[in-house]
Design an enzyme around this catalytic site. Structure first.
Site, PDB file in Angstrom:
ATOM      1  N   GLY A 639       0.844  -1.375  -0.198  1.00  0.00           N
ATOM      2  CA  GLY A 639       0.044   0.016  -0.096  1.00  0.00           C
ATOM      3  C   GLY A 639       0.851   1.065   0.168  1.00  0.00           C
ATOM      4  N   GLY A 641       0.562   5.662   0.372  1.00  0.00           N
ATOM      5  CA  GLY A 641      -0.368   7.078   0.630  1.00  0.00           C
ATOM      6  C   GLY A 641       0.552   8.144   0.839  1.00  0.00           C
ATOM      7  N   GLY A 642      -0.480   9.251   1.425  1.00  0.00           N
ATOM      8  CA  GLY A 642       0.390  10.620   1.639  1.00  0.00           C
ATOM      9  C   GLY A 642       1.662  10.360   2.486  1.00  0.00           C
ATOM     10  N   TYR A 643       1.403   9.436   3.286  1.00  0.00           N
ATOM     11  CA  TYR A 643       2.341   9.323   4.571  1.00  0.00           C
ATOM     12  C   TYR A 643       3.563   8.457   4.051  1.00  0.00           C
ATOM     13  CZ  TYR A 643       0.207   5.028   4.489  1.00  0.00           C
ATOM     14  OH  TYR A 643      -0.583   3.960   3.771  1.00  0.00           O
ATOM     15  N   GLY A 644       3.558   7.784   3.026  1.00  0.00           N
ATOM     16  CA  GLY A 644       4.583   6.967   2.676  1.00  0.00           C
ATOM     17  C   GLY A 644       4.107   5.593   2.338  1.00  0.00           C
ATOM     18  N   LYS A 645       4.913   4.448   2.710  1.00  0.00           N
ATOM     19  CA  LYS A 645       4.562   3.076   1.996  1.00  0.00           C
ATOM     20  C   LYS A 645       4.314   2.164   3.092  1.00  0.00           C
ATOM     21  CE  LYS A 645       6.589   3.650  -2.559  1.00  0.00           C
ATOM     22  NZ  LYS A 645       7.721   3.350  -3.487  1.00  0.00           N
ATOM     23  N   VAL A 646       3.409   1.132   2.743  1.00  0.00           N
ATOM     24  CA  VAL A 646       3.083   0.077   3.434  1.00  0.00           C
ATOM     25  C   VAL A 646       3.807  -1.222   3.063  1.00  0.00           C
ATOM     26  CG1 VAL A 646       1.738  -1.216   5.025  1.00  0.00           C
ATOM     27  CG2 VAL A 646       1.148   1.172   4.461  1.00  0.00           C
ATOM     28  N   LYS A 660       4.454   0.317   8.199  1.00  0.00           N
ATOM     29  CA  LYS A 660       4.159   1.643   7.824  1.00  0.00           C
ATOM     30  C   LYS A 660       5.391   2.472   7.941  1.00  0.00           C
ATOM     31  CE  LYS A 660       0.936   5.052   8.551  1.00  0.00           C
ATOM     32  NZ  LYS A 660      -0.356   5.423   9.273  1.00  0.00           N
ATOM     33  N   ASP A 755     -10.257   9.120   9.521  1.00  0.00           N
ATOM     34  CA  ASP A 755     -10.134   8.767   8.177  1.00  0.00           C
ATOM     35  C   ASP A 755     -10.954   7.456   7.872  1.00  0.00           C
ATOM     36  OD1 ASP A 755      -9.554   9.243   5.440  1.00  0.00           O
ATOM     37  OD2 ASP A 755      -7.705   8.659   5.681  1.00  0.00           O
TER      38      ASP A 755
END
Ligand SMILES: *[C@@H]1O[C@H](CO)[C@@H](O)[C@H](O)[C@H]1NC(C)=O
Ligand SMILES: *[C@@H]1O[C@H](CO)[C@@H](O)[C@H](O)[C@H]1NC(C)=O
Ligand SMILES: *[C@@H]1O[C@H](CO)[C@@H](O)[C@H](O)[C@H]1NC(C)=O
Ligand SMILES: *[C@@H]1O[C@H](CO)[C@@H](O)[C@H](O)[C@H]1NC(C)=O
Length: 964
Positions: A639, A641-646, A660, A755
């Protein structure tokens, strides 16, 4: 004049010269008028909330140097409301474009007739009703009038005939009645419009004859009168308007003989189909540039296929179904070099059909069904679609391909995404931009071509040309256009779904959208000539869509909120980027000074090889996480997202984890990171994804969570929709509601998730729902200090409109988002799909009188349609609608939601297996303080036993709850 004075004057001059004209104050009368106009709208652009209209300027406003408003253009901004009478006070207005705001309704105010300077009035694609005001006849400067695709009724006012400069008159696709007004000695009529090039009146309920409408000195190029109820003969005078390029009179009740139209030598398209025309077929031999002709469904005198067809060297489509054709089919017909299709079904064509050796290379479809053809020859010369069913030749060989009733199997063109990795998928409402393969909110709409000179919907060359002109002429990034769903629609117009992508960032702003909307609504954009005239109707632009179908007191702020949020986001990203750079440097210094906030957790650190410390959180070294993810290999990514990757990974002891990893821009300060870990490590509930540990080393911030094997709820709805029966969906709703209720009501301190969405609800192998991603979570205590967050966070489609407006966060914002998830469970759809917002769709569709489907037959996921008949379904939808109530106060608490869904589950008949969501109303584990007393309230969490790494344990929960 001394030097100083001169310099001062020079300076003044310079300043005056560089200040844009717009900076001068708007005329106060115009400001008052604009404010009154704005007062009847919601969802207007946020820039309209402050500052000077010409000076700031407000989006869509342009002014002359004297502060007078000359242009108001707000295409496609999803405004709601009516058009105020006060519009008539903007007396210097030249352009008014409010196209593609389907929420604009009510009547067109007569006061528009006061706008003596108006040259362009475009209200296409709104929801205006009532009559066309006769006062429009006062607008003598008017050149462009587009009122198409509204709900207008009444008759065409004769006064429009006074608009002697009119170039474009589009009234199509309304419900206008009566006849087309013709001038008399005392009243005007449209026959006076000798400078008008476009009469687009199709798709109305116009009637009467056209006698007297056409004059030899007219300069029309497009006459589109199709799909009305006109009667009488086709006027003879039409034959003298030699400028004519497109003549569509189809789907009316014209009668009598076709007049002599030999002089219409510029005609590209002639469509007279589906009328009551008699006499002989018109002679078209002089029409050298004719591309498309359709004379089907009339009452012409029986005749052979006219020989002059073979002179039409540009023809691409000939349709003459039910046209009383007799005799043999001339072979020459198939030699025409541009011919794409011949449709002559339902005639009396006889003899042998011979396909010659020299067939035109473009030919794709030959349809002679329902004739009396007895034999075929030369079939091997032609490999494309041939339709001969219901001819004598087929009576003895019904199984031969050309004898079966087949639909031509044409694969329409669509823009290739081959160079992008489409598997990646975009978040709800966004699509992949072929220009850079990134995700963005595209501006979409249908483009309808009224007289394309080709019929081939698979033509790569033509549609790639269309793509190129779109991005070039609309000043977009090269290749930032997607075309799809190309087809001839029920009115026989070529329809193309167009998506345009922003050049930077993920969305267009208001002025960009309005700019593009205007270029398309006022026909500045010109497609390649083979596409002919078009109209465009935009879909509501997703980022401007706000919750609620009703006129909403929140809507205004909501759009402002989005705009602000968008702006804030950009600024925030820049700031965060800068901050991150500084932070990186500071982190190093900090480390050197060994002020590690985790120093006091040293014991944990040393213990890092041992069992997870579930009361706290386990410390992972960077090396440990690096090695268990193959150095953060792409193959481990699950995954982003804006925060980075999973990443997924397997620890040395076999535990599967999801890691995360924050990217540099989304790092928090060390104390904040520590706080978050402390917070998350205290939260344990079977319906929440648990934190196992963290890493804070080498400038990295990573959170290590339990791995949930079954994927996200969204993926499950897409991939396993039919497997997810109604009862399973109820259980998923119950599980996630419990997780959320725990955060709100039992976590200490309480937590707002911020969220909630279907991609943040994970399912384990037993379909147990687990709420994930507390990245945006907020302690309730923070917000109660009157803390108004300056950034609205969350995901479009799930965002609480009240939170948008007030920026005041409460648990009820989560309840709203959860209601949206409930509607996803009902519909299977994403919250925003094809420009439609599920909340609004359901709200508008609900029909309590519909005992079977509650009005939701078209919306409910087909996989659970049967369940829609149950009372439980109805209760569930009602509960979801309470959750998405616009007023936060009216929404239930999550605790109430849990109780209601439990009751629904209890009332469900047995069937889909056991109730794995648990049977107790308060099935909380004991980790949160204040957990209620129930059999499992006093538990300890232990590690369960495992099989070997990576095998059965993939599908085994690694925590189990054991009663003491
Ligand atoms: C067009 O022709 C009509 C007569 O058919 C005439 O009355 C009118 O003045 C003409 N208009 C122009 C602009 O020439
Ligand atoms: C139609 O008009 C053209 C030119 O005006 C003329 O040459 C031709 O003979 C006419 N045809 C008929 C059938 O009247
Ligand atoms: C077709 O064109 C040929 C010459 O190209 C001409 O001789 C013939 O008269 C035309 N036929 C008709 C029906 O106009
Ligand atoms: C559309 O608007 C532009 C910009 O004001 C103008 O130059 C152009 O002539 C307009 N096009 C039409 C067909 O009115």
């Amino acid at each position: 004049m001394d030097a100083a004075t001169r310099r001062a004057r020079l300076l003044l001059l310079l300043v005056a010269a560089t200040v844009p004209a717009g900076l001068c104050q708007t005329n106060p009368d115009d400001v008052a008028a604009l404010r009154a106009v704005m007062g009847a709208w919601s969802n207007y652009p946020s820039s309209w909330n402050s500052g000077d209209p010409c000076g700031a300027p407000w989006d869509g406003i342009m002014c002359a140097g004297n502060g007078r408003v000359t242009s108001l253009r707000l295409s496609s901004v999803n405004m709601q409301g009516t058009l105020s009478d006060s519009i008539g006070q903007l007396s210097q207005l030249m352009f008014l474009d409010l196209s593609f705001n389907s929420g604009l309704s009510g009547t067109i105010p007569a006061s528009i007739g006061n706008l003596a300077q108006l040259t362009t009035l475009i209200l296409a694609g709104c929801s205006f009703s009532g009559g066309i005001p006769k006062e429009l006849g006062n607008l003598l400067q008017m050149t462009f009038l587009a009122l198409n695709s509204n709900k207008l009724t009444g008759t065409i006012p004769p006064q429009l005939g006074l608009l002697s400069k009119l170039f474009w008159l589009d009234l199509a696709d309304n419900a206008i009645t009566g006849s087309v007004p013709i001038s008399t000695g005392t009243t005007p009529g449209l026959d006076l419009l000798t400078n008008t090039k476009h009469f687009h009146f199709n798709k109305n309920q116009l009637s009467g004859t056209l006698t007297g409408l056409f004059k030899p000195n007219m300069t029309l190029i497009h006459i589109l009168f199709d799909s009305n109820q006109f009667t009488g003969p086709i006027p003879r005078e039409l034959g003298s308007i030699t400028s004519l390029q497109v003549l569509r009179l189809d789907r009316n009740q014209f009668a009598g003989a076709v007049p002599n139209i030999t002089n219409l030598v510029n005609l590209n398209e002639l469509n007279l189909a589906s009328n009551k025309l008699t006499g002989s077929l018109p002679n078209l031999s002089s029409m050298n540039v004719l591309n498309v002709v359709d004379l089907s469904n009339n009452s012409f005198t029986a005749s052979v296929i006219p020989g002059w067809f073979t002179n039409l060297t540009n023809i691409s489509s000939i349709s003459m179904s039910s046209a009383r054709l007799t005799g043999e089919v001339p072979q020459e017909l198939f030699n025409l070099p541009q011919l794409h299709e011949v449709v002559m079904s339902k005639n009396q064509l006889s003899g042998t059909l011979t396909m010659p050796g020299s067939i035109g290379t473009q030919l794709q479809t030959v349809d002679f069904q329902e004739n009396v053809i007895v034999d075929v020859a030369g079939i091997s010369n032609y490999k494309k679609t041939l339709l001969l069913a219901l001819n004598p030749v087929c009576s003895d060989k019904p199984t031969v391909a050309f004898c079966t009733v087949q639909k031509p199997n044409v694969i329409a063109y669509s823009t290739s995404m081959a160079k992008c990795n489409t598997a990646r998928g975009c978040q709800s409402g966004q699509d992949q931009n072929p220009a850079n393969c990134g995700c963005a909110y595209s501006y979409n709409g249908k483009m309808v071509f009224r007289a394309p000179s080709f019929k081939d919907v698979s033509s790569t060359a033509n549609f790639q040309q269309l793509e190129e002109t779109l991005w070039r002429l609309l000043s977009l990034r090269e290749g930032a256009v997607v075309l799809n769903r190309i087809h001839f629609n029920e009115d026989n117009y070529l329809q193309v779904q167009v998506s345009l992508f922003p050049s930077t960032g993920t969305l267009f702003n208001v002025s960009e959208v309005s700019r593009i909307g205007f270029l398309l609504s006022n026909q500045t954009y010109k497609p390649p000539p083979i596409f002919g005239p078009y109209f465009f109707i935009a879909d509501p632009y997703v980022p401007f869509i706000v919750a609620g179908g009703k006129k909403s007191k929140f809507s205004t702020g909501a759009v402002a909120g989005i705009a602000v949020a968008g702006g804030v986001l950009v600024i925030a990203l820049i700031l965060v980027g800068l901050f991150a750079l500084r932070q990186k440097r500071r982190n190093k210094e900090l480390k050197e000074r060994s002020t590690d906030p985790f120093a006091s957790w040293g014991a944990t650190q040393k213990d890092s090889g041992g069992a997870p410390q579930l009361k706290g959180a386990r410390f992972f070294s960077f090396e440990e996480l690096k090695s268990c993810t193959d150095n953060f290999a792409d193959s481990h990514e699950i995954g982003a997202g804006g925060y980075g990757k999973v990443y997924k990974g397997t620890l040395v002891d076999g535990i599967r984890v999801a890691i995360k990893r924050a990217q540099s821009g989304s790092m928090q300060g060390a104390p904040e990171f520590k706080n978050e870990i402390e917070l998350l490590s205290r939260v344990h509930h079977r319906n929440l994804v648990s934190l196992i540990g963290f890493c804070f080393q080498q400038g990295e911030q990573m959170l290590v969570y339990e791995f949930v094997a079954g994927g996200t709820l969204r993926e499950n709805l897409v991939v396993r929709g039919t497997y997810l029966g109604w009862k399973k969906r109820l259980r998923i709703a119950l599980g996630s509601a419990r997780g959320l209720a725990y955060l709100h009501e039992l976590a200490d301190p309480p937590i707002i998730h911020r969220d909630i969405k279907s991609t943040n609800i994970l399912l384990d192998e037993n379909l147990k729902a687990k709420v994930a991603d507390f990245g945006l979570s907020k302690l309730v205590a923070d917000t109660e200090k009157g803390h108004v967050s300056t950034q609205v966070k969350g995901t479009l489609g799930y965002l609480d409109p009240e939170y948008y407006m007030t920026q005041q966060l409460s648990e009820k914002s989560d309840v709203y988002s959860f209601g949206v998830v409930m509607l996803e469970l009902v519909s299977g759809r994403q919250p925003i799909e094809k420009g439609k917002y599920v909340v609004r769709e359901v709200r508008q569709a609900i029909d309590p009188a519909d005992r079977d489907y509650y009005g939701l037959r078209a919306i409910v996921d087909p996989a659970i349609r049967d369940a829609a008949r149950t009372p439980g379904f109805r209760r569930f939808v009602q509960l979801a609608m309470q959750c998405v109530d616009e007023s936060a106060a009216a929404r239930p608490t999550m605790g109430t939601v849990v109780k209601e869904v439990e009751a629904m589950l209890l009332n469900e008949p047995d069937g889909e297996g056991s109730n794995s969501a648990g049977s107790s109303a308060t099935e909380f584990d004991g980790a949160g303080r204040g957990a209620p007393s129930h059999p499992y309230s006093d538990v300890e969490i232990t590690r369960s036993s495992y099989g070997g790494a990576g095998d059965a344990s993939d599908y085994m929960p690694y925590f189990e709850v054991k009663p003491k």
